[in-house]
Design an enzyme around this catalytic site. Structure first.
Site, PDB file in Angstrom:
ATOM      1  N   ASP A  10       0.879  -1.032  -0.577  1.00 51.36           N
ATOM      2  CA  ASP A  10      -0.124  -0.208   0.177  1.00 51.36           C
ATOM      3  C   ASP A  10       0.805   0.672  -0.064  1.00 51.36           C
ATOM      4  OD1 ASP A  10      -1.990   1.666   0.707  1.00 51.36           O
ATOM      5  OD2 ASP A  10      -1.347   1.815   2.410  1.00 51.36           O
ATOM      6  N   ASP A  12      -0.222   5.352   0.545  1.00 54.39           N
ATOM      7  CA  ASP A  12      -0.463   6.450   1.666  1.00 54.39           C
ATOM      8  C   ASP A  12      -0.579   5.555   3.121  1.00 54.39           C
ATOM      9  OD1 ASP A  12      -0.876   8.116   0.021  1.00 54.39           O
ATOM     10  OD2 ASP A  12      -3.152   8.097  -0.259  1.00 54.39           O
ATOM     11  N   GLY A  47      -7.141   4.642   2.628  1.00 54.02           N
ATOM     12  CA  GLY A  47      -8.132   3.131   1.909  1.00 54.02           C
ATOM     13  C   GLY A  47      -8.946   3.060   0.985  1.00 54.02           C
ATOM     14  N   ARG A  50     -11.554   7.862  -3.806  1.00 54.24           N
ATOM     15  CA  ARG A  50     -12.024   9.446  -3.613  1.00 54.24           C
ATOM     16  C   ARG A  50     -13.122   9.040  -3.277  1.00 54.24           C
ATOM     17  NH1 ARG A  50      -9.548  12.779  -8.218  1.00 54.24           N
ATOM     18  NH2 ARG A  50      -7.247  11.205  -7.538  1.00 54.24           N
ATOM     19  N   SER A 118      -5.187   5.244  -4.649  1.00 51.59           N
ATOM     20  CA  SER A 118      -4.849   6.274  -5.451  1.00 51.59           C
ATOM     21  C   SER A 118      -4.763   6.405  -6.960  1.00 51.59           C
ATOM     22  CB  SER A 118      -4.114   6.932  -4.512  1.00 51.59           C
ATOM     23  OG  SER A 118      -3.488   8.361  -4.837  1.00 51.59           O
ATOM     24  N   ASN A 120      -3.894   8.997  -7.703  1.00 51.85           N
ATOM     25  CA  ASN A 120      -2.196  10.088  -7.326  1.00 51.85           C
ATOM     26  C   ASN A 120      -0.921   9.378  -7.115  1.00 51.85           C
ATOM     27  OD1 ASN A 120      -3.258  12.563  -7.791  1.00 51.85           O
ATOM     28  ND2 ASN A 120      -4.260  12.513  -5.896  1.00 51.85           N
ATOM     29  N   ASP A 172      -1.455  -1.006   6.372  1.00 48.48           N
ATOM     30  CA  ASP A 172      -1.735  -0.067   7.090  1.00 48.48           C
ATOM     31  C   ASP A 172      -3.498  -0.133   7.923  1.00 48.48           C
ATOM     32  OD1 ASP A 172      -1.974   1.877   5.125  1.00 48.48           O
ATOM     33  OD2 ASP A 172      -2.280   3.806   7.151  1.00 48.48           O
TER      34      ASP A 172
HETATM   35  C1  BG6 Z   1      -5.763   5.538  -0.495  1.00 44.42           C
HETATM   36  C2  BG6 Z   1      -5.929   6.640   0.678  1.00 44.42           C
HETATM   37  O1  BG6 Z   1      -4.351   5.482  -0.792  1.00 44.42           O
HETATM   38  O2  BG6 Z   1      -5.851   6.488  -1.661  1.00 44.42           O
HETATM   39  C3  BG6 Z   1      -7.530   6.906   0.589  1.00 44.42           C
HETATM   40  O3  BG6 Z   1      -5.392   6.079   2.018  1.00 44.42           O
HETATM   41  C4  BG6 Z   1      -7.521   7.991  -0.334  1.00 44.42           C
HETATM   42  O4  BG6 Z   1      -7.303   7.839   2.360  1.00 44.42           O
HETATM   43  C5  BG6 Z   1      -7.564   7.438  -1.593  1.00 44.42           C
HETATM   44  O5  BG6 Z   1      -8.901   8.516  -0.587  1.00 44.42           O
HETATM   45  C6  BG6 Z   1      -7.469   7.497  -3.110  1.00 44.42           C
HETATM   46  O6  BG6 Z   1      -6.850   8.723  -3.186  1.00 44.42           O
HETATM   47  P1  BG6 Z   1      -6.803   9.624  -4.944  1.00 44.42           P
HETATM   48  O7  BG6 Z   1      -5.528  10.547  -4.024  1.00 44.42           O
HETATM   49  O8  BG6 Z   1      -7.524   8.872  -5.836  1.00 44.42           O
HETATM   50  O9  BG6 Z   1      -7.618  10.680  -4.521  1.00 44.42           O
HETATM   51 MG    MG Z   2      -3.416   2.774   3.065  1.00 45.45          MG
END
Ligand code: BG6
Ligand code: MG
Length: 214
Positions: A10, A12, A47, A50, A118, A120, A172
């Site tokens: 993972d 984040d 986790g 969005r 994510s 991102n 986590d």
């Molecule tokens: C996860 C985070 O890795 O990514 C979440 O733990 C988040 O909190 C999710 O909402 C989506 O992220 P992003 O960057 O696509 O908005």
């Molecule tokens: Mg995480």
């Protein structure tokens, strides 16, 4: 369990800590909409994807029902703020333990992959200079269902050319451990997930990946 051949990480909360940035960006959006949002609610977003995160925040929204278009607008607004914060990240945001453990696992012959909800993720990896530390990247851009659905990890295993039973997932968050278990992976829980009852192997710190018997 088959012989372990890979670790899927993972992002984040495991490789880097972006929770605070998510919090600040969602908080700005929520304040502007007059929605109560605090650290405890933010915790439930770990986790989770969005749009799913926005839906959790909107549980406190008391206005007229929002169209899908409006919800997408809010997500974009939050993401623009979040990316401003991400743009400040540098390789210094990765601990020496994380960097050296990833390298050592590969030196021992394990494959490494990223399994993050994510969208991102690739941008974050670029910012922190870790793109090349992974043999495969599965993230929010190649899935339709977010954790606790196992899709992101199943895709990561596919990208590596391995079966889930040959991979361990390092997480986590409870949603990530549930996703790993549902997909037939060995779940390794770090930090808070080390205390989660469904975690297969709890570890206290990242370097324990080098000393645990796999
Ligand atoms: C996860 C985070 O890795 O990514 C979440 O733990 C988040 O909190 C999710 O909402 C989506 O992220 P992003 O960057 O696509 O908005
Ligand atoms: Mg995480």
């Amino acid at each position: 369990m088959s012989e372990l051949k890979a670790f899927i990480f993972d992002l984040d909360g495991v490789i880097v800590f972006t929770d605070r940035f998510h919090y600040l960006a969602w908080k700005k959006m929520a304040d502007e909409l007059g929605i109560h949002f605090d650290e405890e609610i933010n915790h439930r977003l770990r986790g989770v994807g969005r749009m799913e995160s926005l839906e959790i925040i909107l549980e406190r929204y008391e206005g007229e029902p929002l169209s899908d278009e409006k919800k997408h607008e809010f997500c974009t607004y939050k993401n623009d703020i979040y990316r401003e914060y991400l743009s400040t990240m540098t390789p210094d945001d990765v601990s020496d333990d994380v960097r050296s453990t990833l390298a050592e696992l590969r030196a021992r012959g394990y494959k490494t992959a990223l399994g993050s909800s994510s969208k991102n993720a690739k941008y974050i990896l670029e910012q922190i200079g870790l793109t090349d530390a992974f043999d495969a990247i599965s993230d929010g851009t190649n899935i339709t269902r977010s954790k606790p659905d196992p899709e992101v990890f199943i895709k990561a295993a596919e990208f590596l050319g391995l079966e889930p039973s040959e991979c361990a997932v390092v997480e986590d968050a409870a949603a990530g451990i549930d996703a790993a278990n549902a997909g037939g992976f060995t779940s390794i829980g770090i930090y808070e997930a080390a205390k989660y009852g469904r975690t297969d192997i709890p570890i206290e710190k990242f370097t324990n990946l080098l000393t645990s018997p796999f």
